[in-house]
Design a protein around this motif. Structure first.
Motif, PDB file in Angstrom:
ATOM      1  N   ALA A  15       0.836  -1.203   0.000  1.00 44.61           N
ATOM      2  CA  ALA A  15       0.000   0.000   0.000  1.00 44.61           C
ATOM      3  C   ALA A  15       0.868   1.249   0.000  1.00 44.61           C
ATOM      4  O   ALA A  15       1.891   1.303   0.677  1.00 44.61           O
TER       5      ALA A  15
ATOM      6  N   MET B  23       1.945   4.615   1.342  1.00 49.45           N
ATOM      7  CA  MET B  23       1.780   5.206   2.679  1.00 49.45           C
ATOM      8  C   MET B  23       2.619   6.475   2.754  1.00 49.45           C
ATOM      9  O   MET B  23       3.820   6.417   3.058  1.00 49.45           O
TER      10      MET B  23
ATOM     11  N   VAL C  77       5.652   7.229   5.107  1.00 50.16           N
ATOM     12  CA  VAL C  77       6.242   5.955   5.555  1.00 50.16           C
ATOM     13  C   VAL C  77       6.960   5.259   4.398  1.00 50.16           C
ATOM     14  O   VAL C  77       8.087   4.782   4.536  1.00 50.16           O
TER      15      VAL C  77
ATOM     16  N   PRO D 199       3.725   6.753  -2.924  1.00 48.34           N
ATOM     17  CA  PRO D 199       2.742   7.800  -2.666  1.00 48.34           C
ATOM     18  C   PRO D 199       3.310   9.178  -2.967  1.00 48.34           C
ATOM     19  O   PRO D 199       4.415   9.503  -2.536  1.00 48.34           O
TER      20      PRO D 199
ATOM     21  N   THR E 103      -6.848   7.851  -4.134  1.00 44.80           N
ATOM     22  CA  THR E 103      -7.792   7.762  -3.035  1.00 44.80           C
ATOM     23  C   THR E 103      -8.413   9.131  -2.813  1.00 44.80           C
ATOM     24  O   THR E 103      -7.966  10.114  -3.397  1.00 44.80           O
TER      25      THR E 103
ATOM     26  N   GLN F  30     -11.435  -0.641   0.380  1.00 40.87           N
ATOM     27  CA  GLN F  30     -10.796  -0.368   1.675  1.00 40.87           C
ATOM     28  C   GLN F  30     -11.812  -0.565   2.807  1.00 40.87           C
ATOM     29  O   GLN F  30     -12.789   0.175   2.912  1.00 40.87           O
TER      30      GLN F  30
ATOM     31  N   GLY G 216      -4.444   4.450   8.310  1.00 46.28           N
ATOM     32  CA  GLY G 216      -4.321   5.665   7.505  1.00 46.28           C
ATOM     33  C   GLY G 216      -5.674   6.256   7.148  1.00 46.28           C
ATOM     34  O   GLY G 216      -6.702   5.899   7.727  1.00 46.28           O
TER      35      GLY G 216
ATOM     36  N   ALA H 184      -8.111  -4.208   0.848  1.00 43.87           N
ATOM     37  CA  ALA H 184      -7.226  -3.480   1.765  1.00 43.87           C
ATOM     38  C   ALA H 184      -7.866  -3.349   3.139  1.00 43.87           C
ATOM     39  O   ALA H 184      -9.040  -2.980   3.258  1.00 43.87           O
ATOM     40  N   GLY H 185      -7.091  -3.652   4.168  1.00 43.76           N
ATOM     41  CA  GLY H 185      -7.570  -3.483   5.539  1.00 43.76           C
ATOM     42  C   GLY H 185      -7.397  -4.736   6.361  1.00 43.76           C
ATOM     43  O   GLY H 185      -8.079  -5.726   6.152  1.00 43.76           O
ATOM     44  N   GLY H 186      -6.446  -4.702   7.293  1.00 37.41           N
ATOM     45  CA  GLY H 186      -6.299  -5.786   8.264  1.00 37.41           C
ATOM     46  C   GLY H 186      -5.709  -7.074   7.723  1.00 37.41           C
ATOM     47  O   GLY H 186      -5.769  -8.102   8.398  1.00 37.41           O
TER      48      GLY H 186
ATOM     49  N   GLN I 155      -3.934  -5.604  -0.899  1.00 38.00           N
ATOM     50  CA  GLN I 155      -3.077  -4.424  -0.718  1.00 38.00           C
ATOM     51  C   GLN I 155      -2.792  -4.294   0.778  1.00 38.00           C
ATOM     52  O   GLN I 155      -3.695  -4.113   1.577  1.00 38.00           O
ATOM     53  N   VAL I 156      -1.519  -4.400   1.109  1.00 43.03           N
ATOM     54  CA  VAL I 156      -1.130  -4.472   2.523  1.00 43.03           C
ATOM     55  C   VAL I 156      -0.317  -3.229   2.899  1.00 43.03           C
ATOM     56  O   VAL I 156       0.654  -2.893   2.218  1.00 43.03           O
TER      57      VAL I 156
ATOM     58  N   SER J 146      -0.046  -1.638   6.787  1.00 44.71           N
ATOM     59  CA  SER J 146       0.529  -1.574   8.132  1.00 44.71           C
ATOM     60  C   SER J 146       1.742  -2.472   8.348  1.00 44.71           C
ATOM     61  O   SER J 146       2.665  -2.100   9.069  1.00 44.71           O
TER      62      SER J 146
ATOM     63  N   ILE K 213       5.134  -0.743   7.955  1.00 44.09           N
ATOM     64  CA  ILE K 213       5.551   0.454   8.713  1.00 44.09           C
ATOM     65  C   ILE K 213       6.862   0.194   9.464  1.00 44.09           C
ATOM     66  O   ILE K 213       7.717   1.069   9.581  1.00 44.09           O
TER      67      ILE K 213
ATOM     68  N   TRP L 277      -0.477   6.521  12.104  1.00 43.32           N
ATOM     69  CA  TRP L 277      -1.430   5.800  11.242  1.00 43.32           C
ATOM     70  C   TRP L 277      -1.117   4.310  11.257  1.00 43.32           C
ATOM     71  O   TRP L 277       0.018   3.897  11.008  1.00 43.32           O
ATOM     72  N   ALA L 278      -2.126   3.514  11.533  1.00 43.24           N
ATOM     73  CA  ALA L 278      -1.952   2.054  11.573  1.00 43.24           C
ATOM     74  C   ALA L 278      -3.331   1.409  11.578  1.00 43.24           C
ATOM     75  O   ALA L 278      -4.305   1.997  12.071  1.00 43.24           O
TER      76      ALA L 278
END
Ligand SMILES: Cc1cc2nc3c(=O)[nH]c(=O)nc-3n(C[C@H](O)[C@H](O)[C@H](O)COP(=O)(O)O)c2cc1C
Length: 347
Positions: free
Chosen positions: A17, A19, A22, A41, A132, A175, A181, A215-217, A236-237, A239, A242, A323-324
């Protein structure tokens, strides 16, 4: 439906993803070199910074990578009184926490929008453009299509996904509320969409006919497999990267992520004026307790920029936007290569 791997020209249907703050060119290149897709990004960055970051990434990989934009509308109005109240509060808080504070004049704010970066992305032959916070204007979509660029917009609801499909996106990033984020939401729904990935993904898959990126978790084999079972063609990963060696996150931020539990994060508008998920800290609590009106995105983001930069530099975790996502605590210290190879092994 087209095949996601051929659209992205990758061996594995995994996207790191984007970020902002990051992700570094070294992280993007390491992911792309491993056969997945790195995402660079550049949302809100200047044209010069954008070109520089693209060149830095190209110097490290000849594999395809995505560039990620913020597609929001400019603030509709500048509310001077709201900004003054916010700056008074920030000044008070900085005094208490010994953080230098500089009052800013809204007349001096300079924002960059995605339209400022399109020429560069076209010139640089970026194969995949993800975005986004909104929809791209039709002439921008037409320019990318003419060049053969693959487009991937972000949806947080079924209605947003339908609009992105209608606009001609080749891929939709779905997402879930778990994601770290900023929320990609762009319809003025009240309340703003808060749909978990396991509810959102199949409902989007029912109504759109383009490959979906979940995306998410996502952090282990169960979550990767679940995403595919629920209708995604790829994951899409964010966190998990980071705490990578190549991440630009400060040490305090990395520590907070490594110590995070499932309950550690919350949604907040405190740092930027847009809803985003991050690890709870003192600044979020103080802003909630104060209850003052938070200026719109970009304005609040700008008002907080110096404080955030100082906090990041000095490892003050209570003033960093940590953000996480809800599964961020499963992160490990490792190189980006190790992290992406771990994810590839889960397919
Ligand atoms: C630190 C951080 C920064 C992010 N910045 C962006 C960004 O610049 N552009 C974007 O499209 N998404 C951004 N996101 C959201 C991710 O694209 C993605 O939706 C999210 O990381 C997935 O959830 P996960 O963090 O649980 O893996 C960011 C996420 C994080 C954690």
């Amino acid at each position: 439906m087209k095949d996601l791997k051929s659209l992205l020209n990758v061996r594995y249907p995994i996207v790191q993803a984007p970020m902002l703050g990051v992700t570094t060119p070294a992280m993007v290149a390491a992911v792309s070199n491993a056969g997945a897709l790195g995402s660079l990004p550049v949302g809100g960055l200047s044209p010069d910074r954008t070109r520089e970051r693209i060149h830095a990434t190209k110097a490290l990989t000849d594999r395809p990578f995505a560039v990620n934009l913020f597609a929001h509308e400019p603030a509709k109005e500048i509310n001077e009184a709201e900004i003054t109240t916010m700056q008074d509060f920030l000044a008070e808080l900085c005094l208490e926490f010994n953080i230098p504070f500089e009052r800013q004049n809204p007349a001096d704010f300079k924002f960059y929008y995605y339209e400022d970066l399109i020429e560069i992305l076209l010139e640089e032959n970026i194969p995949v453009v993800s975005y986004t916070f909104g929809r791209l204007k039709p002439d921008v979509i037409a320019a990318f299509k003419a060049k053969g660029t693959i487009l991937a917009g972000t949806a947080t609801s079924v209605a947003e996904a339908k609009l992105l499909a209608q606009d001609g996106n080749d891929i939709i990033t779905v997402q879930g509320i778990e994601a770290g984020g900023h929320r990609g939401s762009f319809l003025a729904d009240e309340p703003s969409p808060q749909i978990g990935l396991s509810a959102l993904l199949p409902q989007v898959a029912d109504v759109v006919d383009v490959p979906l990126l979940a995306a998410g978790g996502i952090y282990n084999q169960h979550t990767v497999k679940a995403a595919f079972a629920l209708g995604a063609s790829g994951v899409q990963v964010g966190s998990l990267f980071i705490t990578a060696d190549e991440s630009a996150a400060s040490e305090a931020y990395k520590q907070a992520v490594l110590n995070a539990k499932d309950t550690s994060t919350q949604l907040t508008r405190a740092f930027s004026g847009r809803w985003a998920r991050g690890i709870q800290n003192e600044f979020m609590k103080r802003m909630d307790a104060k209850g003052i009106s938070i200026p719109y995105y970009t304005i609040q983001n700008q008002l907080m920029s110096l404080i955030r930069a100082y906090a990041q530099k000095n490892n003050l975790k209570d003033f960093i936007a940590l953000w996480a996502g809800q599964a961020a605590g499963n992160s490990k210290r490792a190189s980006t290569e190790e992290i992406i190879k771990g994810l590839i092994a889960m397919l």
